[in-house]
Design an enzyme around this catalytic site. Sequence first.
Site, PDB file in Angstrom:
ATOM      1  N   TRP A   1      -5.893 -42.358 -40.629  1.00 35.34           N
ATOM      2  CA  TRP A   1      -7.150 -42.664 -41.320  1.00 35.34           C
ATOM      3  C   TRP A   1      -6.794 -43.807 -42.263  1.00 35.34           C
ATOM      4  O   TRP A   1      -6.023 -43.618 -43.202  1.00 35.34           O
ATOM      5  CB  TRP A   1      -7.622 -41.420 -42.083  1.00 35.34           C
ATOM      6  CG  TRP A   1      -8.951 -41.581 -42.744  1.00 35.34           C
ATOM      7  CD1 TRP A   1     -10.181 -41.391 -42.164  1.00 35.34           C
ATOM      8  CD2 TRP A   1      -9.202 -41.921 -44.115  1.00 35.34           C
ATOM      9  NE1 TRP A   1     -11.172 -41.608 -43.090  1.00 35.34           N
ATOM     10  CE2 TRP A   1     -10.609 -41.930 -44.282  1.00 35.34           C
ATOM     11  CE3 TRP A   1      -8.393 -42.221 -45.206  1.00 35.34           C
ATOM     12  CZ2 TRP A   1     -11.206 -42.234 -45.507  1.00 35.34           C
ATOM     13  CZ3 TRP A   1      -8.989 -42.519 -46.420  1.00 35.34           C
ATOM     14  CH2 TRP A   1     -10.387 -42.525 -46.568  1.00 35.34           C
TER      15      TRP A   1
ATOM     16  N   GLU B   1     -26.413 -31.497 -53.032  1.00 39.36           N
ATOM     17  CA  GLU B   1     -25.772 -31.211 -51.743  1.00 39.36           C
ATOM     18  C   GLU B   1     -26.626 -31.739 -50.579  1.00 39.36           C
ATOM     19  O   GLU B   1     -26.100 -32.315 -49.625  1.00 39.36           O
ATOM     20  CB  GLU B   1     -25.537 -29.694 -51.635  1.00 39.36           C
ATOM     21  CG  GLU B   1     -24.996 -29.189 -50.320  1.00 39.36           C
ATOM     22  CD  GLU B   1     -23.636 -29.768 -49.927  1.00 39.36           C
ATOM     23  OE1 GLU B   1     -23.021 -30.487 -50.723  1.00 39.36           O
ATOM     24  OE2 GLU B   1     -23.223 -29.513 -48.781  1.00 39.36           O
TER      25      GLU B   1
ATOM     26  N   HIS C   1     -36.826 -40.897 -66.634  1.00 40.29           N
ATOM     27  CA  HIS C   1     -35.874 -41.632 -67.487  1.00 40.29           C
ATOM     28  C   HIS C   1     -35.208 -42.771 -66.720  1.00 40.29           C
ATOM     29  O   HIS C   1     -34.146 -43.240 -67.121  1.00 40.29           O
ATOM     30  CB  HIS C   1     -34.840 -40.669 -68.068  1.00 40.29           C
ATOM     31  CG  HIS C   1     -35.475 -39.594 -68.892  1.00 40.29           C
ATOM     32  ND1 HIS C   1     -36.069 -39.851 -70.107  1.00 40.29           N
ATOM     33  CD2 HIS C   1     -35.675 -38.278 -68.641  1.00 40.29           C
ATOM     34  CE1 HIS C   1     -36.591 -38.727 -70.578  1.00 40.29           C
ATOM     35  NE2 HIS C   1     -36.366 -37.756 -69.701  1.00 40.29           N
TER      36      HIS C   1
ATOM     37  N   LYS D   1     -11.977 -34.828 -42.615  1.00 43.94           N
ATOM     38  CA  LYS D   1     -12.190 -33.422 -42.966  1.00 43.94           C
ATOM     39  C   LYS D   1     -11.240 -32.977 -44.059  1.00 43.94           C
ATOM     40  O   LYS D   1     -11.578 -32.173 -44.908  1.00 43.94           O
ATOM     41  CB  LYS D   1     -11.994 -32.561 -41.706  1.00 43.94           C
ATOM     42  CG  LYS D   1     -12.283 -31.081 -41.895  1.00 43.94           C
ATOM     43  CD  LYS D   1     -13.763 -30.834 -42.049  1.00 43.94           C
ATOM     44  CE  LYS D   1     -14.115 -29.401 -42.353  1.00 43.94           C
ATOM     45  NZ  LYS D   1     -15.429 -29.317 -43.027  1.00 43.94           N
TER      46      LYS D   1
ATOM     47  N   CYS E   1      -5.101 -38.583 -42.138  1.00 45.65           N
ATOM     48  CA  CYS E   1      -3.893 -38.697 -41.310  1.00 45.65           C
ATOM     49  C   CYS E   1      -3.291 -37.327 -40.995  1.00 45.65           C
ATOM     50  O   CYS E   1      -3.375 -36.400 -41.802  1.00 45.65           O
ATOM     51  CB  CYS E   1      -2.833 -39.507 -42.037  1.00 45.65           C
ATOM     52  SG  CYS E   1      -3.375 -41.146 -42.481  1.00 45.65           S
TER      53      CYS E   1
HETATM   54  C1  F6R Z   1     -19.046 -33.039 -47.483  1.00 47.49           C
HETATM   55  C2  F6R Z   1     -17.699 -32.532 -47.512  1.00 47.49           C
HETATM   56  C3  F6R Z   1     -16.774 -33.066 -48.544  1.00 47.49           C
HETATM   57  C4  F6R Z   1     -15.754 -31.983 -48.975  1.00 47.49           C
HETATM   58  C5  F6R Z   1     -14.715 -32.597 -49.925  1.00 47.49           C
HETATM   59  C6  F6R Z   1     -13.735 -31.570 -50.430  1.00 47.49           C
HETATM   60  O1  F6R Z   1     -19.813 -32.414 -46.489  1.00 47.49           O
HETATM   61  O2  F6R Z   1     -17.319 -31.725 -46.710  1.00 47.49           O
HETATM   62  O3  F6R Z   1     -17.462 -33.577 -49.629  1.00 47.49           O
HETATM   63  O4  F6R Z   1     -16.429 -30.944 -49.590  1.00 47.49           O
HETATM   64  O5  F6R Z   1     -14.034 -33.619 -49.262  1.00 47.49           O
HETATM   65  O6  F6R Z   1     -13.056 -30.984 -49.374  1.00 47.49           O
HETATM   66  P1  F6R Z   1     -12.346 -29.583 -49.540  1.00 47.49           P
HETATM   67  O7  F6R Z   1     -13.407 -28.557 -49.703  1.00 47.49           O
HETATM   68  O8  F6R Z   1     -11.552 -29.409 -48.291  1.00 47.49           O
HETATM   69  O9  F6R Z   1     -11.482 -29.687 -50.767  1.00 47.49           O
END
Ligand code: F6R
Length: 606
Positions: free
Chosen positions: A74, A478, A501, A601, A2
């Site tokens: 969101w 990752e 395992h 994001k 949001c």
């Molecule tokens: C995955 C991704 C998320 C962020 C996570 C933490 O590609 O970007 O897993 O890494 O939400 O976000 P920040 O780094 O902004 O604390």
Amino acid sequence: MCGIIGIASNKAVSSAIINSLRKLEYRGYDSAGIATLSNGILNEVKSKGRVDTLEKNIAIKNMLGSIGIGHVRWATHGAPNTLNAHPHSSDNVSVVHNGIIENSTLLKKHLINKGHIFKSQTDTEVIVHLITEYLKELNLKDAIIKTLKQLHGSFALGIIFKDQPNLIVGARRGSPLAVGYGLNENYLGSDSYALKSMTNKISYLNDGEFCIIKKDQVDFFDEEGLKVNKKVLELTSKEQDYDKGDFKHFMAKEIEEQPTTLKNCINEYINVINNDININNFPWNIKEISSVTLIGCGTAYHSCLMAKYWFEENTTLDVTTDIASEFRYRKNRFKDDNLYIFVSQSGETADTYAALDLCNKNNMKTCSVVNVIESSIARDSKFILPIHCGIEIGVASTKAFMGQMLVLYILVLKLGILRKDLDKDLYLNKIKDLKVLPKLVEQTLLSESKIQAVSSSFTDAKGSMFLGRGFSYPIALEGALKLKELAYVHAEGYPAGEMKHGPLALIEDGMPVVVLAPRDNYYKKTISNMQEVIARGAKVLLITNKSKDEIFSENIWETILVESTNDDLLPFLLTIPLQKLAYYSALKKGYDIDKPRNLAKSVTVE
Ligand code: F6R
């Protein structure tokens, strides 16, 4: 996640609000809305989907009013649809909200008993009705104070009132909120990035504070309503015009930018003349630190895990890593000689912030590795190490992950030499190698040609695995996360030695498995584990580094070679093909690469 915008001006504000909402789009959202006040009437327009859809609504064009609030939502409580989109309004009050009201069910029951009628399934609507109720008997300020005291959970709020033609109220607990100062207008925003196109003069609300914004005046108050003096900060980083250029997606651009962002960051921290690392103003004596805890979420957590391996390799410090959402609720043993490092691209992640806050409240040594230097995590940490990689728009973190790893590695080397854990020559050699890293990343980006072709096997797969040992294990995690979030394919990152395992049972004929086996100390062990999955039918994509030695292994489906460097730095190079694998897999499926479904994001709710 949001986002909030508010503008108090002497001219119509709806198009400026729409423009500012666009700046918040990168955070990820599912609906948008705006409310303005004109001639004593609250006008509200909302829509499911993008800000573009909202803007197309004919009602926006005719929307008058020099006071207004806007929101991108969101979904947390209630489906992502127009009805649940913000603002939420009664006849008298209109509210936009970031965060979660934990006691909303109880409050709603109480308000329904008093005759209030609810229109949405959101937790936010209780705020509208509480204020409306209290305004029946209290003045504006007291109604706000009383409302905020009733709310449990986290919030950032923007509120306008039918009977107050000149003002917006902002309030904060848990979720970030900023105020911006302009000429004959002032602003409210959930982050300073959204305000940067309008002003570089900003103040931040602290937890528990609220503010009253008029076009020519802003007043701040604590939770009891006592006036608070605020510093006006001048943002140094100007609004960057950041567009996709010739790239189809921000993610593609951000992957390609990595040699430059790494170079910029190295230039910030490494003195090229004496080959030393500059970490200026580090606030603690090195002897006061005997252990380190690294905390983050998602990709940022993976960079923490990567740093654990580097710390153990290059220093004698004890190191632990923690996922912020776990750390914040555990019974932690706080230690004065421990350095707590918080890693976050956005600097606004709710769980990471809460973990930092907990450490600050226990008087711990807190340091953050962030991209957004005006963020809440950066502001509230005792020491900041910026990653200098510029704004990252793609929801899937790429260049910021590389930046986080780089800064953590630089910190490892610096602590290693200061503690005399690292021999001086070795330290200088490692710095020499580091200076070449951007070039190697560039070459790896250029030389990779098979990824696009192999990505089809992942796109069509029921599931996949990413295996690695030692330094390659966090990168395997990752790689799997990236494939999951972008191509919506089940992917599991696993330590290669753990397969027998349990997870080996998942391997079936034709299952795509990525094996990260660079020529480091773990190489032979990983190659043996690779044979075990091949023997059970896996289609192995081996990622290793260039070497004159042959790979003695049969039945490998495909091999991708990255450049060679010292063992510490190989994880940077292994990351590149994994980023591209996820990108091309999502591209083949036609998914929204920069805004994957259900994700945001900036994760400002826990
Ligand atoms: C995955 C991704 C998320 C962020 C996570 C933490 O590609 O970007 O897993 O890494 O939400 O976000 P920040 O780094 O902004 O604390």
